[in-house]
Design a protein around this motif. Sequence first.
Motif, mmCIF file in Angstrom:
data_model
loop_
_atom_site.group_PDB
_atom_site.id
_atom_site.type_symbol
_atom_site.label_atom_id
_atom_site.label_comp_id
_atom_site.label_asym_id
_atom_site.label_seq_id
_atom_site.Cartn_x
_atom_site.Cartn_y
_atom_site.Cartn_z
ATOM 1 N N GLY A 253 0.273 -0.976 -0.037
ATOM 2 C CA GLY A 253 0.250 0.090 0.152
ATOM 3 C C GLY A 253 0.800 0.994 0.273
ATOM 4 N N ARG A 254 2.183 0.879 0.761
ATOM 5 C CA ARG A 254 2.766 2.069 0.151
ATOM 6 C C ARG A 254 3.399 2.589 -0.479
ATOM 7 N NH1 ARG A 254 8.739 3.256 2.386
ATOM 8 N NH2 ARG A 254 8.845 5.653 2.167
ATOM 9 N N ASP A 255 3.498 3.993 -1.420
ATOM 10 C CA ASP A 255 3.691 4.392 -2.459
ATOM 11 C C ASP A 255 5.451 4.298 -2.922
ATOM 12 O OD1 ASP A 255 4.354 5.084 -5.649
ATOM 13 O OD2 ASP A 255 4.005 7.474 -4.767
ATOM 14 N N CYS A 256 6.149 2.837 -3.828
ATOM 15 C CA CYS A 256 7.369 3.609 -4.242
ATOM 16 C C CYS A 256 7.480 3.415 -5.623
ATOM 17 C CB CYS A 256 7.658 2.401 -3.478
ATOM 18 S SG CYS A 256 7.510 1.674 -2.296
ATOM 19 N N THR A 257 7.117 4.375 -6.299
ATOM 20 C CA THR A 257 6.948 5.044 -7.523
ATOM 21 C C THR A 257 8.427 5.410 -7.378
ATOM 22 O OG1 THR A 257 4.753 5.122 -7.772
ATOM 23 C CG2 THR A 257 6.097 6.007 -9.283
ATOM 24 N N GLU A 258 8.968 6.299 -6.250
ATOM 25 C CA GLU A 258 9.782 6.926 -7.095
ATOM 26 C C GLU A 258 11.280 6.032 -6.750
ATOM 27 O OE1 GLU A 258 10.050 9.927 -8.672
ATOM 28 O OE2 GLU A 258 7.515 9.876 -8.454
ATOM 29 N N ALA A 259 11.276 4.861 -6.534
ATOM 30 C CA ALA A 259 12.470 4.105 -6.175
ATOM 31 C C ALA A 259 13.458 4.086 -7.184
ATOM 32 C CB ALA A 259 11.780 3.249 -5.331
ATOM 33 N N ASN A 260 14.426 4.317 -7.372
ATOM 34 C CA ASN A 260 15.288 4.229 -8.198
ATOM 35 C C ASN A 260 14.735 3.294 -10.208
ATOM 36 O OD1 ASN A 260 17.692 4.722 -7.394
ATOM 37 N ND2 ASN A 260 17.584 2.874 -6.236
ATOM 38 N N GLN A 261 13.874 4.868 -10.210
ATOM 39 C CA GLN A 261 13.034 4.336 -11.831
ATOM 40 C C GLN A 261 14.723 4.444 -12.803
ATOM 41 O OE1 GLN A 261 10.535 3.668 -12.497
ATOM 42 N NE2 GLN A 261 9.979 3.878 -10.338
ATOM 43 N N ASN A 262 15.779 4.211 -12.680
ATOM 44 C CA ASN A 262 16.848 4.434 -13.638
ATOM 45 C C ASN A 262 17.422 3.457 -13.439
ATOM 46 O OD1 ASN A 262 16.708 7.371 -14.509
ATOM 47 N ND2 ASN A 262 18.059 7.961 -13.118
ATOM 48 N N GLN A 263 17.680 2.993 -12.878
ATOM 49 C CA GLN A 263 18.318 1.236 -12.886
ATOM 50 C C GLN A 263 17.361 -0.070 -12.384
ATOM 51 O OE1 GLN A 263 20.227 0.647 -8.791
ATOM 52 N NE2 GLN A 263 21.518 2.852 -8.736
ATOM 53 N N LYS A 264 18.108 -1.045 -12.801
ATOM 54 C CA LYS A 264 16.886 -1.950 -13.406
ATOM 55 C C LYS A 264 16.737 -2.740 -11.994
ATOM 56 C CE LYS A 264 17.619 -6.786 -15.315
ATOM 57 N NZ LYS A 264 18.024 -8.141 -16.307
ATOM 58 N N TRP A 265 16.779 -2.329 -11.528
ATOM 59 C CA TRP A 265 16.227 -2.456 -9.294
ATOM 60 C C TRP A 265 16.314 -1.740 -8.938
ATOM 61 C CZ3 TRP A 265 16.193 -7.781 -7.499
ATOM 62 C CH2 TRP A 265 16.328 -9.057 -8.200
ATOM 63 N N SER A 266 14.880 -2.421 -8.218
ATOM 64 C CA SER A 266 14.604 -1.207 -7.525
ATOM 65 C C SER A 266 13.962 -1.767 -5.882
ATOM 66 C CB SER A 266 12.676 -0.568 -8.426
ATOM 67 O OG SER A 266 12.711 -0.539 -9.909
ATOM 68 N N ALA A 267 14.189 -0.250 -5.347
ATOM 69 C CA ALA A 267 14.238 -0.527 -3.659
ATOM 70 C C ALA A 267 13.386 0.019 -3.551
ATOM 71 C CB ALA A 267 15.751 -0.886 -3.471
ATOM 72 N N CYS A 268 12.757 -0.270 -2.237
ATOM 73 C CA CYS A 268 11.037 0.591 -1.164
ATOM 74 C C CYS A 268 11.680 0.262 0.630
ATOM 75 C CB CYS A 268 10.345 0.124 -2.403
ATOM 76 S SG CYS A 268 8.579 1.101 -0.933
ATOM 77 N N SER A 269 11.599 0.845 1.469
ATOM 78 C CA SER A 269 11.469 0.522 2.511
ATOM 79 C C SER A 269 10.523 0.538 3.020
ATOM 80 C CB SER A 269 12.491 1.442 3.091
ATOM 81 O OG SER A 269 14.326 1.051 2.639
ATOM 82 N N LEU A 270 10.728 -0.207 4.631
ATOM 83 C CA LEU A 270 9.132 -0.295 5.384
ATOM 84 C C LEU A 270 9.892 0.042 6.623
ATOM 85 C CD1 LEU A 270 6.791 -2.584 3.624
ATOM 86 C CD2 LEU A 270 6.402 -0.202 3.484
ATOM 87 N N ALA A 271 9.240 0.908 7.346
ATOM 88 C CA ALA A 271 9.065 0.989 8.407
ATOM 89 C C ALA A 271 9.716 -0.211 9.543
ATOM 90 C CB ALA A 271 9.352 1.992 9.355
ATOM 91 N N GLN A 272 8.620 -0.553 9.272
ATOM 92 C CA GLN A 272 8.610 -1.851 10.245
ATOM 93 C C GLN A 272 8.393 -3.456 9.164
ATOM 94 O OE1 GLN A 272 9.008 -2.300 14.388
ATOM 95 N NE2 GLN A 272 8.790 -4.050 14.003
ATOM 96 N N TRP A 273 9.767 -4.414 9.912
ATOM 97 C CA TRP A 273 8.950 -5.952 9.426
ATOM 98 C C TRP A 273 7.348 -6.433 9.727
ATOM 99 C CZ3 TRP A 273 12.327 -8.175 5.802
ATOM 100 C CH2 TRP A 273 12.509 -9.340 5.578
ATOM 101 N N ASP A 274 6.876 -6.798 8.045
ATOM 102 C CA ASP A 274 5.302 -7.236 8.588
ATOM 103 C C ASP A 274 5.643 -8.467 8.012
ATOM 104 O OD1 ASP A 274 2.752 -7.709 8.190
ATOM 105 O OD2 ASP A 274 2.712 -6.766 6.301
ATOM 106 N N GLY A 275 6.449 -9.479 7.456
ATOM 107 C CA GLY A 275 7.228 -10.828 6.675
ATOM 108 C C GLY A 275 5.702 -11.532 6.013
ATOM 109 N N ASN A 276 5.189 -10.225 5.541
ATOM 110 C CA ASN A 276 3.752 -10.824 4.351
ATOM 111 C C ASN A 276 4.077 -9.413 2.925
ATOM 112 O OD1 ASN A 276 3.261 -13.983 4.424
ATOM 113 N ND2 ASN A 276 2.731 -12.492 6.298
ATOM 114 N N PHE A 277 4.899 -9.780 2.262
ATOM 115 C CA PHE A 277 4.706 -9.067 0.841
ATOM 116 C C PHE A 277 3.794 -8.356 0.247
ATOM 117 C CE2 PHE A 277 9.045 -9.373 4.308
ATOM 118 C CZ PHE A 277 8.922 -8.087 5.152
ATOM 119 N N THR A 278 3.572 -7.727 -0.344
ATOM 120 C CA THR A 278 2.788 -7.469 -1.841
ATOM 121 C C THR A 278 2.837 -6.272 -2.527
ATOM 122 O OG1 THR A 278 1.026 -7.953 -1.084
ATOM 123 C CG2 THR A 278 1.106 -7.005 -2.785
#
Length: 902
Positions: A253-278
């Motif tokens: 649910g968190r917007d991660c659109t601006e995460a490293n669009q110029n590279q093949k790999w993108s990354a995004c952080s969440l403040a708390q480990w959830d265990g399940n990620f979509t």
Amino acid sequence: MCIYITLNYLFLTVCLCVHVFFFFSVPTVPQQVSLSPNLETQQLTLSWLGGESTTFDIMILRTELNETTVSVTADKISGQHQWNWTSVEPLECTSLSVQIRSRDGQTTSDWSDTHILPGMDLPSNKDSQMFPQDRVVSVGTNTTFCCIVEEGLGFGSIRYRDLVMNVTRLSRRSYAMTQINQGPSGVTGTNVFCSSDEKTLLNGAVVFVGYPPLPSDLVCETHDLVSAVCQWNRGRDTHLYGKKRKTYYTLNGRDCTEANQNQKWSACSLAQWDGNFTLVARNLLGQYSLTDSSELSLRVRPVAPANLTSVVRAWNATLLWQWKHRGYDSLALICQVELTSHWHTTTRTFSGVGLRSVIVLDLRPDEDYSIKVRCGVQQNFWNWGDWSGPLAFRTSIDIPDAPDVWMWIERDNTGRLMWKVSIIIYYYYSIVVIIIIVLFVSRNRQRLNWFDLKKKKKKYKRLFKSKLTAYMDGGFPLSWQSDANASCGYVVEWHDASCQQDCAVEWIKVAAENTNISAQSENFQPGVRYTLSLYSCSSEVPQLLQRWEGYMEELVPSSSVPHLSSNQQDSNIKLSWGEIPLVSRRGFLLGYHIYLNNGSQLMLLANVSDPTSRSYTVKGLPVGSYKFTVKAYTSAGEDTGATVSISLESYSRFLFNLVIVKCYNILFSIVARVKKAFYPDIPEPKLAGDWSRTQGPLDVKPSPHSMVHIVEEPEWDSSKEALVVIPEEDEDEDETGDEPVDTDEPTSLRYYNQVIDDRPIRPRFPDSSASSASSLDSARTDVTYTGIQTSGNSLGGYRPQMQPGSLSQDMGLPAPQAFSEPQPTKGASFGGYQPQCSWHLDSPVEAEESGGLAPSLGSPTSVASTQFLLPDSGSKEQPEGKGQGSSSATTWFHNLLSSAKP
């Protein structure tokens, strides 16, 4: 019912109407018809009220009166009907007229009123236009473009990129073309141009052809043991760019659109480990979702070490760094240190809890190095963290320490001085230092009393039994009781236990406060027994304190038990074998397995668990043949085995055979002793000069004669026999016939050298089957006297011992017949030792005539004669009726004892 018939060539229409009256209701005309266009999707939505009808006819007309008829299903609850129609051309290209009617089988209602969707080609819109504008479509789709020409101008062409397209006229001012199977666009899209008939650019459009998003490999991990950092591969290029057309990402649910669009790999952080990620990725052409799940402890990836510093020495350097997360203090880490010097890179690994520093060993003094570090977690290793920044340093200059010296005592009580060659040899002066130390030791031995092997050698003896040690964790674990005399510590040495001379010895020095180590070496090999010795270090001679033996890995023996033999004992069979060499054991022997070998299978008879045993008795066996297999075994298994066969006889027969063998041995010993006491062997003649063998072809012709001249005539005793000289001419009498003899030539004796061949010299035994009748078959360098005979009546030819008889008084040459072999007379005595006898069985033919064997089949000769020593009892040379009785018996026994050799 009405039937419409059109006759175009008469321009007349004839209508024949047949009115049939039926008693049924007519469908109602659709009401409240409305049109709702979607210009972006080119979709037209029609809605109306149709009464009770469920089927409708819809007619959509444009300038050329193209017609489309469809059937739709009504909404029976509300009576509201709706139908969506997608146009091939953009809805702006031309005006559309829509009519609807109800249908009930073959019965239809009247058409509804015409509803018009106005296009952009109306006369009120005089400017040129082109549709669609900035459309986003998928790769491989077909797109139709239309150009509305400006009022007053003529249409020229439509170009897709630089390609002129075929067009279709839609209305007075509107023209359309379709581009099929479109490829992906560039960053600015694909341009479409419309030109007038004067090749003037009227208008244009841009289409963006791309892909929907397709990300992959979503992986989430933690760096600080609290938050989550997720990475994904954005996948293929969508070819859609810009704020409106780019791909948008959301992670839980968190917007991660601006995460490293110029590279093949993108990354995004969440403040708390959830265990399940979509992860959801979407653009104007579609969307795609990825999921990942894991426990936090399984996804720990440390950050890069920060603030690297170093404490530099000559041979090593201490590397220190810091962590920016406190959770690392209790985290078991494994770190890699990459060391680079002179463009040569090595990697070393260290581990520890909260690791913040390491000591890098084996550096070179006064050398430039660059170093960097990365770490991972030891438990549930997930991935290496990022490399730290490089740290450069230079090692300091150092003065070399004294070499690590040890002495190995050989089995002959000689000492071999050894020292460990370290990186110190990198300096040119260090070699000189080592040489000086060795010279000092050799010239000042009295100061190093442990070199005095003769006085101190007793202390090096093995005074106790070795203990066994097991190899584990890369070495042999050793421990011992502290020794008060070990003022300077301990020395542990080890070597191959099977080595006898010039052994490869390794050692390690241990501080006095330590009483256990693990002896480790990269030279340890499986299947090799190692002897490890512990010495105390003091001002005196090193004292042997303890000894161990062990294998890095035990294997099966490489060879079977040696010298396996069997022996019958009554109805038992005793199996005996030798000791397996140490080098072939390849493990500690645990015992031996005794098998009965039936050829196809082995049946275990016994397990001899004592490895020192060298025999085993199989008891109570019946008479028969047996085959036994003995296999030594270690903890790794058995060897290939040794096999022995034996035939078990009955006990009475076994004793009989044993008595026969004993009697034969006693008799043979008695005969040998009698012969040796009364008839010793005659020494063989030795000839001076060069009698070496030649390698040339064998020449069977006799050698040239050697002459023995008689220089004076001695006085002879007529009562003694003497040698009779045969002249040269008489020897060839059979060839010369009656030719005159030169009697003026001095009397001489002739002899021939034996012909020597290339065969090895054979020993002389009286029972030899080799031919000895001719000097051509001899491999000895004996002299054969071919023309010497004796006179007298005694039996035999040439005799080296004097016998009673008389010699011719005048020493003249007797007639040839005088030299024929004399026959023995009855009662003739042997007088003295007579090693030779004269035989005339010179060929196998004569032997057959005599009824005996040929002399070449086993009759021995004298060392200086071609005659055979033992006569055949059936020889024709022996007159019938003579030589019998005691004389013949005496002759046989005499010849047996005089010619036999043990």
